[in-house]
Design a protein around this motif. Sequence first.
Motif, PDB file in Angstrom:
ATOM      1  N   SER A   7      -4.551  -0.289  10.545  1.00 13.92           N
ATOM      2  CA  SER A   7      -4.391  -1.082   9.332  1.00 13.92           C
ATOM      3  C   SER A   7      -4.429  -0.193   8.096  1.00 13.92           C
ATOM      4  O   SER A   7      -4.528  -0.682   6.992  1.00 13.92           O
ATOM      5  CB  SER A   7      -5.472  -2.150   9.261  1.00 13.92           C
ATOM      6  OG  SER A   7      -6.741  -1.525   9.198  1.00 13.92           O
ATOM      7  N   PHE A   9      -2.006   1.735   7.066  1.00 17.53           N
ATOM      8  CA  PHE A   9      -0.706   1.756   6.416  1.00 17.53           C
ATOM      9  C   PHE A   9      -0.394   0.405   5.797  1.00 17.53           C
ATOM     10  O   PHE A   9      -0.634  -0.631   6.400  1.00 17.53           O
ATOM     11  CB  PHE A   9       0.381   2.137   7.425  1.00 17.53           C
ATOM     12  CG  PHE A   9       0.156   3.499   8.021  1.00 17.53           C
ATOM     13  CD1 PHE A   9       0.355   4.637   7.266  1.00 17.53           C
ATOM     14  CD2 PHE A   9      -0.262   3.641   9.335  1.00 17.53           C
ATOM     15  CE1 PHE A   9       0.153   5.884   7.797  1.00 17.53           C
ATOM     16  CE2 PHE A   9      -0.473   4.886   9.874  1.00 17.53           C
ATOM     17  CZ  PHE A   9      -0.267   6.021   9.110  1.00 17.53           C
ATOM     18  N   VAL A  10       0.153   0.453   4.585  1.00 23.45           N
ATOM     19  CA  VAL A  10       0.547  -0.780   3.908  1.00 23.45           C
ATOM     20  C   VAL A  10       1.908  -1.176   4.461  1.00 23.45           C
ATOM     21  O   VAL A  10       2.840  -0.382   4.491  1.00 23.45           O
ATOM     22  CB  VAL A  10       0.631  -0.554   2.379  1.00 23.45           C
ATOM     23  CG1 VAL A  10       1.089  -1.811   1.678  1.00 23.45           C
ATOM     24  CG2 VAL A  10      -0.707  -0.097   1.846  1.00 23.45           C
ATOM     25  N   THR A  11       2.000  -2.383   4.891  1.00 26.35           N
ATOM     26  CA  THR A  11       3.244  -2.820   5.519  1.00 26.35           C
ATOM     27  C   THR A  11       4.169  -3.545   4.552  1.00 26.35           C
ATOM     28  O   THR A  11       5.222  -4.006   4.962  1.00 26.35           O
ATOM     29  CB  THR A  11       2.927  -3.749   6.704  1.00 26.35           C
ATOM     30  OG1 THR A  11       2.151  -4.840   6.218  1.00 26.35           O
ATOM     31  CG2 THR A  11       2.167  -2.992   7.781  1.00 26.35           C
ATOM     32  N   SER A  12       3.753  -3.663   3.287  1.00 32.63           N
ATOM     33  CA  SER A  12       4.642  -4.336   2.332  1.00 32.63           C
ATOM     34  C   SER A  12       5.281  -3.289   1.424  1.00 32.63           C
ATOM     35  O   SER A  12       4.732  -2.222   1.195  1.00 32.63           O
ATOM     36  CB  SER A  12       3.863  -5.355   1.497  1.00 32.63           C
ATOM     37  OG  SER A  12       2.931  -4.677   0.689  1.00 32.63           O
ATOM     38  N   PRO A  14       6.610  -1.754  -2.189  1.00 31.82           N
ATOM     39  CA  PRO A  14       5.996  -1.766  -3.522  1.00 31.82           C
ATOM     40  C   PRO A  14       6.588  -2.823  -4.446  1.00 31.82           C
ATOM     41  O   PRO A  14       5.917  -3.294  -5.362  1.00 31.82           O
ATOM     42  CB  PRO A  14       6.266  -0.374  -4.078  1.00 31.82           C
ATOM     43  CG  PRO A  14       6.897   0.417  -3.023  1.00 31.82           C
ATOM     44  CD  PRO A  14       7.201  -0.473  -1.867  1.00 31.82           C
ATOM     45  N   ASP A  18       3.093 -10.521  -4.160  1.00 34.88           N
ATOM     46  CA  ASP A  18       2.212 -11.331  -3.333  1.00 34.88           C
ATOM     47  C   ASP A  18       1.466 -12.301  -4.243  1.00 34.88           C
ATOM     48  O   ASP A  18       1.540 -12.236  -5.470  1.00 34.88           O
ATOM     49  CB  ASP A  18       1.261 -10.460  -2.498  1.00 34.88           C
ATOM     50  CG  ASP A  18       0.392  -9.551  -3.347  1.00 34.88           C
ATOM     51  OD1 ASP A  18       0.660  -9.462  -4.555  1.00 34.88           O
ATOM     52  OD2 ASP A  18      -0.554  -8.943  -2.804  1.00 34.88           O
ATOM     53  N   ASP A  21      -1.021 -10.786  -7.017  1.00 40.33           N
ATOM     54  CA  ASP A  21      -0.365 -10.226  -8.205  1.00 40.33           C
ATOM     55  C   ASP A  21       0.133 -11.332  -9.123  1.00 40.33           C
ATOM     56  O   ASP A  21       0.033 -11.234 -10.359  1.00 40.33           O
ATOM     57  CB  ASP A  21       0.802  -9.332  -7.800  1.00 40.33           C
ATOM     58  CG  ASP A  21       0.357  -8.022  -7.190  1.00 40.33           C
ATOM     59  OD1 ASP A  21      -0.819  -7.649  -7.394  1.00 40.33           O
ATOM     60  OD2 ASP A  21       1.185  -7.374  -6.517  1.00 40.33           O
TER      61      ASP A  21
END
Length: 134
Positions: A7, A9-12, A14, A18, A21
């Motif tokens: 977990s 690594f960010v899977t979204s 930039p 979401d 934000d």
Amino acid sequence: MSAVTSSMFVTSMPWATDAQDAAVFRRWLTTAFAFVIIFGLVIPMLPVPEVSREQREALPPQLAEILMPKPKGKPPPPPKPKPKAKPKPKPKPKQVAKPKPRPKPKPVAKPKPKPKPKPKQIAKPKPKPKPKPQ
């Protein structure tokens, strides 16, 4: 080896948005809009001292300096008249010889073009008769 999922690594991406934000943005936007409304209502209600008509019509010194003509000193003395010199005699114009008129060029007779010889016609050979099948 086994596949390990992490977990870390960010899977979204930039640029993906979401909900968190969007909520922060709405909170900032609402706060800024509230300040603008409050100041927009309060500032026009503040008392402003009345300015008299004489003060409003008075020219600022910078503008008055531009508009007011500057006082001129003594006018310069008139120019002294120059002594008149004796007029010089006019030189006699030299007679200029008139140019001779150019003779007009005579039209040159164009030679007549020679007629092109016609090509000789060669008699076409007559086709041979086909033999009849018997």
